[in-house]
Design an enzyme around this catalytic site. Structure first.
Site, PDB file in Angstrom:
ATOM      1  N   THR A 170       9.067   1.418  -4.589  1.00  0.00           N
ATOM      2  CA  THR A 170       9.164   2.588  -3.719  1.00  0.00           C
ATOM      3  C   THR A 170       8.126   2.319  -2.660  1.00  0.00           C
ATOM      4  O   THR A 170       7.424   1.451  -2.742  1.00  0.00           O
ATOM      5  CB  THR A 170       8.477   3.743  -4.279  1.00  0.00           C
ATOM      6  OG1 THR A 170       9.314   4.423  -5.494  1.00  0.00           O
ATOM      7  CG2 THR A 170       7.610   4.965  -3.869  1.00  0.00           C
ATOM      8  N   ARG A 198      16.725  14.792 -11.215  1.00  0.00           N
ATOM      9  CA  ARG A 198      15.384  14.477 -11.508  1.00  0.00           C
ATOM     10  C   ARG A 198      14.667  14.315 -10.278  1.00  0.00           C
ATOM     11  O   ARG A 198      15.100  13.508  -9.214  1.00  0.00           O
ATOM     12  CB  ARG A 198      15.358  13.228 -12.277  1.00  0.00           C
ATOM     13  CG  ARG A 198      14.056  12.829 -12.724  1.00  0.00           C
ATOM     14  CD  ARG A 198      13.618  11.799 -11.951  1.00  0.00           C
ATOM     15  NE  ARG A 198      12.086  10.766 -12.164  1.00  0.00           N
ATOM     16  CZ  ARG A 198      11.487  10.154 -11.608  1.00  0.00           C
ATOM     17  NH1 ARG A 198      11.889  10.026 -10.341  1.00  0.00           N
ATOM     18  NH2 ARG A 198      10.318   9.825 -12.029  1.00  0.00           N
ATOM     19  N   VAL A 199      13.577  14.952 -10.330  1.00  0.00           N
ATOM     20  CA  VAL A 199      12.630  14.733  -9.056  1.00  0.00           C
ATOM     21  C   VAL A 199      11.273  14.059  -9.607  1.00  0.00           C
ATOM     22  O   VAL A 199      10.736  14.741 -10.494  1.00  0.00           O
ATOM     23  CB  VAL A 199      12.331  16.041  -8.419  1.00  0.00           C
ATOM     24  CG1 VAL A 199      11.133  15.759  -7.310  1.00  0.00           C
ATOM     25  CG2 VAL A 199      13.690  16.708  -7.698  1.00  0.00           C
ATOM     26  N   GLY A 200      10.725  13.083  -8.963  1.00  0.00           N
ATOM     27  CA  GLY A 200       9.522  12.514  -9.339  1.00  0.00           C
ATOM     28  C   GLY A 200       8.345  12.950  -8.599  1.00  0.00           C
ATOM     29  O   GLY A 200       8.291  13.936  -7.943  1.00  0.00           O
ATOM     30  N   ASP A 201       7.083  12.019  -8.591  1.00  0.00           N
ATOM     31  CA  ASP A 201       6.101  12.569  -7.886  1.00  0.00           C
ATOM     32  C   ASP A 201       5.980  12.287  -6.230  1.00  0.00           C
ATOM     33  O   ASP A 201       5.365  13.119  -5.656  1.00  0.00           O
ATOM     34  CB  ASP A 201       4.774  11.709  -8.244  1.00  0.00           C
ATOM     35  CG  ASP A 201       5.036  10.261  -7.956  1.00  0.00           C
ATOM     36  OD1 ASP A 201       6.270   9.791  -8.478  1.00  0.00           O
ATOM     37  OD2 ASP A 201       4.165   9.648  -7.537  1.00  0.00           O
ATOM     38  N   THR A 221       2.620   5.188  -6.386  1.00  0.00           N
ATOM     39  CA  THR A 221       3.945   4.667  -6.606  1.00  0.00           C
ATOM     40  C   THR A 221       3.835   4.535  -8.157  1.00  0.00           C
ATOM     41  O   THR A 221       2.657   3.973  -8.829  1.00  0.00           O
ATOM     42  CB  THR A 221       4.387   3.228  -6.038  1.00  0.00           C
ATOM     43  OG1 THR A 221       5.672   2.787  -6.696  1.00  0.00           O
ATOM     44  CG2 THR A 221       3.332   2.342  -5.752  1.00  0.00           C
ATOM     45  N   GLY A 222       4.787   4.739  -8.889  1.00  0.00           N
ATOM     46  CA  GLY A 222       4.649   4.536 -10.563  1.00  0.00           C
ATOM     47  C   GLY A 222       5.549   5.424 -11.262  1.00  0.00           C
ATOM     48  O   GLY A 222       6.567   6.045 -10.722  1.00  0.00           O
TER      49      GLY A 222
HETATM   50  N1  ASP Z   1       7.233   7.246  -8.377  1.00  0.00           N
HETATM   51  C1  ASP Z   1       8.498   7.154  -8.090  1.00  0.00           C
HETATM   52  C2  ASP Z   1       9.318   8.096  -8.984  1.00  0.00           C
HETATM   53  O1  ASP Z   1       9.000   8.373 -10.110  1.00  0.00           O
HETATM   54  C3  ASP Z   1       8.882   5.619  -8.578  1.00  0.00           C
HETATM   55  C4  ASP Z   1       8.300   4.610  -7.966  1.00  0.00           C
HETATM   56  O2  ASP Z   1       7.085   4.633  -7.472  1.00  0.00           O
HETATM   57  O3  ASP Z   1       8.827   3.585  -7.587  1.00  0.00           O
HETATM   58  O4  ASP Z   1      10.276   8.466  -8.558  1.00  0.00           O
END
Ligand code: ASP
Length: 300
Positions: A170, A198-201, A221-222
């Protein structure tokens, strides 16, 4: 962890926390280019928000990163892009979640900010705003890379275990301009093989992105689920607002993500004086900063 005592305008970029240290130096070179473009924008008179966006766009165009072209694929093989932006003077923000194929989802997030009516838009509504702002829809064929297909296959066929590192890379940027205004921008395709929808942060203000001129700007990121529950980006910025040095604030929040929320990842942060820090709990995270005179890049 890096923590720099430098001051003044700067653009700091990350290329995602992940697990492949051997690739990270290569990814750091891309981050250096992105930071340089952002710094050039600052020198040309752009504010912090535009500089951060310019930097993120460079990485969205680079197929090695999980954002824009080359984004991670869902388990159905689709592309669902998440991005957000925030600027610290007015505290205005915009985000898009599960956006279809657009080359620069970070610009779609800016369209939401500029529209100034909502903060987070999903799918069709986000696309409509992006189109109205002059962005053009791309196509799955143009944005789905052979590498992304390969990564999805190796996860779904179980050839490699479903590790968080398969989905990282990311991208994000934070910037401070000569007036001491800060901004942050983050963009991703999510996690490889994630459920459609799905939605992340990343598109969520306060989790993956936050900026406040009274504190700092942060891009994370994570494992998105952990960063969402922890409200990480806002926590980092709030700690800075209360007077904690950027490096300490970054380290404390990431430790909380790991120890209390079971996540892993990294984040970058810069305060209005230009002090900056980058931390990670993964084996690698590419980062770079550039202030137009001095610069550093590393893959860790
Ligand atoms: N934080 C991002 C997510 O969970 C993934 C990433 O940081 O690579 O969608």
């Amino acid at each position: 962890m890096i923590a720099e005592e430098r001051v003044g305008p700067v653009v700091l970029v990350h290329g995602g926390a992940g697990g492949r240290a051997e690739e990270a130096d290569d990814l750091a070179a891309g981050c250096a280019l992105a930071a340089a473009r952002g710094a050039a924008a600052l020198r040309a008179g752009a504010g912090a928000l535009e500089a951060a966006i310019v930097a993120v766009e460079v990485l969205e165009d680079d197929p090695r990163y999980n954002a824009g072209t080359g984004a991670a694929l869902t388990e159905a093989g689709g592309i669902e892009l998440d991005a957000s932006v925030m600027e610290g003077t007015t505290l205005r923000a915009g985000g898009v979640a599960a956006l279809g194929p657009f080359r620069h989802p970070v610009r779609a997030a800016l369209a939401v900010l500029d529209d100034d009516r909502h903060v987070l838009m999903t799918g069709a509504g986000g696309e409509e705003l992006a189109l109205a702002a002059g962005l053009q829809r791309s196509s799955l064929a143009d944005m789905r890379t052979a590498r992304a297909i390969q990564r999805l296959e190796s996860v779904t066929t179980g050839r490699s275990p479903r590790r968080i590192e398969d989905g990282l890379d990311t991208v994000g940027a934070v910037a401070v301009d000569p007036d001491g205004r800060v901004a942050a921008a983050t963009s991703t395709g999510g996690i490889v093989g994630q459920r459609p929808g799905r939605v992340g942060d990343t598109p969520v203000v306060g989790a993956g992105t936050y900026a406040d001129d009274r504190g700092a700007a942060c891009s994370a990121t994570g494992t998105g689920e952990a960063f969402l529950r922890a409200g990480t980006a806002r926590a980092v910025v709030d700690a800075c607002r209360q007077g904690r040095p950027v490096a300490e604030a970054a380290r404390a929040s990431l430790t909380e993500v790991v120890e209390r929320f079971g996540g892993t990842g990294g984040l970058i942060v810069v305060d209005p004086t230009g002090r900056l820090a980058a931390v990670r709990s993964t084996p690698a995270m590419a980062w770079a900063w550039d202030d137009g005179v001095d610069r550093r890049a590393h893959g860790w």
